[in-house]
Design a protein around this motif. Structure first.
Motif, PDB file in Angstrom:
ATOM      1  N   UNK A   1       0.828  -1.210   0.000  1.00  0.00           N
ATOM      2  CA  UNK A   1       0.000   0.000   0.000  1.00  0.00           C
ATOM      3  C   UNK A   1       0.862   1.259   0.000  1.00  0.00           C
ATOM      4  N   UNK A   2       1.961   1.222   0.730  1.00  0.00           N
ATOM      5  CA  UNK A   2       2.829   2.393   0.860  1.00  0.00           C
ATOM      6  C   UNK A   2       3.654   2.616  -0.406  1.00  0.00           C
ATOM      7  N   UNK A   3       4.255   1.518  -0.919  1.00  0.00           N
ATOM      8  CA  UNK A   3       5.161   1.633  -2.067  1.00  0.00           C
ATOM      9  C   UNK A   3       5.168   0.307  -2.825  1.00  0.00           C
ATOM     10  N   UNK A   4       4.373   0.246  -3.887  1.00  0.00           N
ATOM     11  CA  UNK A   4       4.234  -1.016  -4.627  1.00  0.00           C
ATOM     12  C   UNK A   4       5.544  -1.435  -5.296  1.00  0.00           C
ATOM     13  N   UNK A   5       6.368  -0.475  -5.708  1.00  0.00           N
ATOM     14  CA  UNK A   5       7.653  -0.819  -6.315  1.00  0.00           C
ATOM     15  C   UNK A   5       8.568  -1.510  -5.301  1.00  0.00           C
ATOM     16  N   UNK A   6       8.605  -0.984  -4.099  1.00  0.00           N
ATOM     17  CA  UNK A   6       9.425  -1.586  -3.045  1.00  0.00           C
ATOM     18  C   UNK A   6       8.899  -2.973  -2.689  1.00  0.00           C
ATOM     19  N   UNK A   7       7.582  -3.104  -2.643  1.00  0.00           N
ATOM     20  CA  UNK A   7       6.961  -4.406  -2.377  1.00  0.00           C
ATOM     21  C   UNK A   7       7.384  -5.418  -3.444  1.00  0.00           C
ATOM     22  N   UNK A   8       7.310  -5.024  -4.714  1.00  0.00           N
ATOM     23  CA  UNK A   8       7.694  -5.919  -5.806  1.00  0.00           C
ATOM     24  C   UNK A   8       9.171  -6.309  -5.710  1.00  0.00           C
ATOM     25  N   UNK A   9      10.007  -5.366  -5.298  1.00  0.00           N
ATOM     26  CA  UNK A   9      11.436  -5.643  -5.116  1.00  0.00           C
ATOM     27  C   UNK A   9      11.642  -6.667  -3.997  1.00  0.00           C
ATOM     28  N   UNK A  10      10.927  -6.504  -2.909  1.00  0.00           N
ATOM     29  CA  UNK A  10      11.029  -7.428  -1.778  1.00  0.00           C
ATOM     30  C   UNK A  10      10.587  -8.826  -2.184  1.00  0.00           C
ATOM     31  N   UNK A  11       9.485  -8.913  -2.900  1.00  0.00           N
ATOM     32  CA  UNK A  11       8.984 -10.215  -3.362  1.00  0.00           C
ATOM     33  C   UNK A  11       9.989 -10.853  -4.320  1.00  0.00           C
ATOM     34  N   UNK A  12      10.587 -10.062  -5.193  1.00  0.00           N
ATOM     35  CA  UNK A  12      11.589 -10.588  -6.129  1.00  0.00           C
ATOM     36  C   UNK A  12      12.794 -11.146  -5.375  1.00  0.00           C
ATOM     37  N   UNK A  13      13.227 -10.440  -4.339  1.00  0.00           N
ATOM     38  CA  UNK A  13      14.367 -10.911  -3.542  1.00  0.00           C
ATOM     39  C   UNK A  13      13.998 -12.187  -2.791  1.00  0.00           C
ATOM     40  N   UNK A  14      12.794 -12.244  -2.232  1.00  0.00           N
ATOM     41  CA  UNK A  14      12.362 -13.460  -1.529  1.00  0.00           C
ATOM     42  C   UNK A  14      12.322 -14.655  -2.477  1.00  0.00           C
ATOM     43  N   UNK A  15      11.822 -14.443  -3.686  1.00  0.00           N
ATOM     44  CA  UNK A  15      11.750 -15.507  -4.683  1.00  0.00           C
ATOM     45  C   UNK A  15      13.160 -15.961  -5.079  1.00  0.00           C
ATOM     46  N   UNK A  16      14.042 -14.995  -5.292  1.00  0.00           N
ATOM     47  CA  UNK A  16      15.421 -15.324  -5.660  1.00  0.00           C
ATOM     48  C   UNK A  16      16.144 -16.038  -4.510  1.00  0.00           C
ATOM     49  N   UNK A  17      15.846 -15.647  -3.289  1.00  0.00           N
ATOM     50  CA  UNK A  17      16.469 -16.308  -2.129  1.00  0.00           C
ATOM     51  C   UNK A  17      16.050 -17.769  -2.052  1.00  0.00           C
ATOM     52  N   UNK A  18      14.783 -18.040  -2.354  1.00  0.00           N
ATOM     53  CA  UNK A  18      14.307 -19.431  -2.385  1.00  0.00           C
ATOM     54  C   UNK A  18      15.032 -20.216  -3.472  1.00  0.00           C
ATOM     55  N   UNK A  19      15.185 -19.598  -4.640  1.00  0.00           N
ATOM     56  CA  UNK A  19      15.888 -20.252  -5.742  1.00  0.00           C
ATOM     57  C   UNK A  19      17.343 -20.507  -5.349  1.00  0.00           C
ATOM     58  N   UNK A  20      17.982 -19.523  -4.705  1.00  0.00           N
ATOM     59  CA  UNK A  20      19.364 -19.664  -4.251  1.00  0.00           C
ATOM     60  C   UNK A  20      19.470 -20.835  -3.278  1.00  0.00           C
TER      61      UNK A  20
END
Length: 141
Positions: free
Chosen positions: A60-79
């Motif tokens: 709600x505050x910052x959708x771009x930051x949210x998308x970045x966080x989700x991308x990092x979480x997804x990449x961390x799982x892949x790692x």
């Protein structure tokens, strides 16, 4: 990143740490003690809900930051998945050193959250952009 989002991420980190403790408690409960197991499972479920609610607040505050966080979480799982079958001899993280990057032979430098070198010299990296990459030793300087 705004101070408000940093505060929310800190709350998420505290909840995740507490949730890990509850998972350890769950494992230590005797299997015939269903009541305590259910109580701990309920607490873990509540914590997962709290984390999801906090993530939605970030969205709600910052959708771009949210998308970045989700991308990092997804990449961390892949790692994590890629790491299961590898033996790393060197691991560097942004949290430990304050800086983390890998320099390629073409002269470019990639800022990372994690760099890990295998016994054979190949690398697995998690970038600040939320990308997990595998690099051969011939690509890295």
């Amino acid at each position: 990143m705004s101070n408000e989002i940093k505060g929310i991420l800190q709350k998420i980190n505290f909840i995740e740490t507490d949730m890990e403790l509850h998972k350890q408690i769950l494992v230590s409960i005797p299997s015939n003690n269903k009541k305590d197991m259910e109580k701990v499972l309920k607490k873990i479920a509540e914590q997962k809900k709290q984390i999801e609610d906090l993530k939605l607040k970030i969205k709600e505050i910052d959708s771009d930051e949210y998308n970045r966080i989700i991308a990092i979480e997804t990449a961390a799982q892949k790692f994590k998945q890629l790491s299961m079958n590898k033996k790393f001899v060197t691991v560097n993280t942004l949290n430990e050193a304050g800086e983390c990057f890998i320099r390629l032979k073409d002269g470019t430098s990639i800022e990372c959250l994690v760099t890990a070198q295998e016994e054979n010299g190949d690398w697995t990296v998690l970038t600040l952009d939320g990308e997990t990459r595998e690099l051969s030793k011939s690509e890295v300087q």
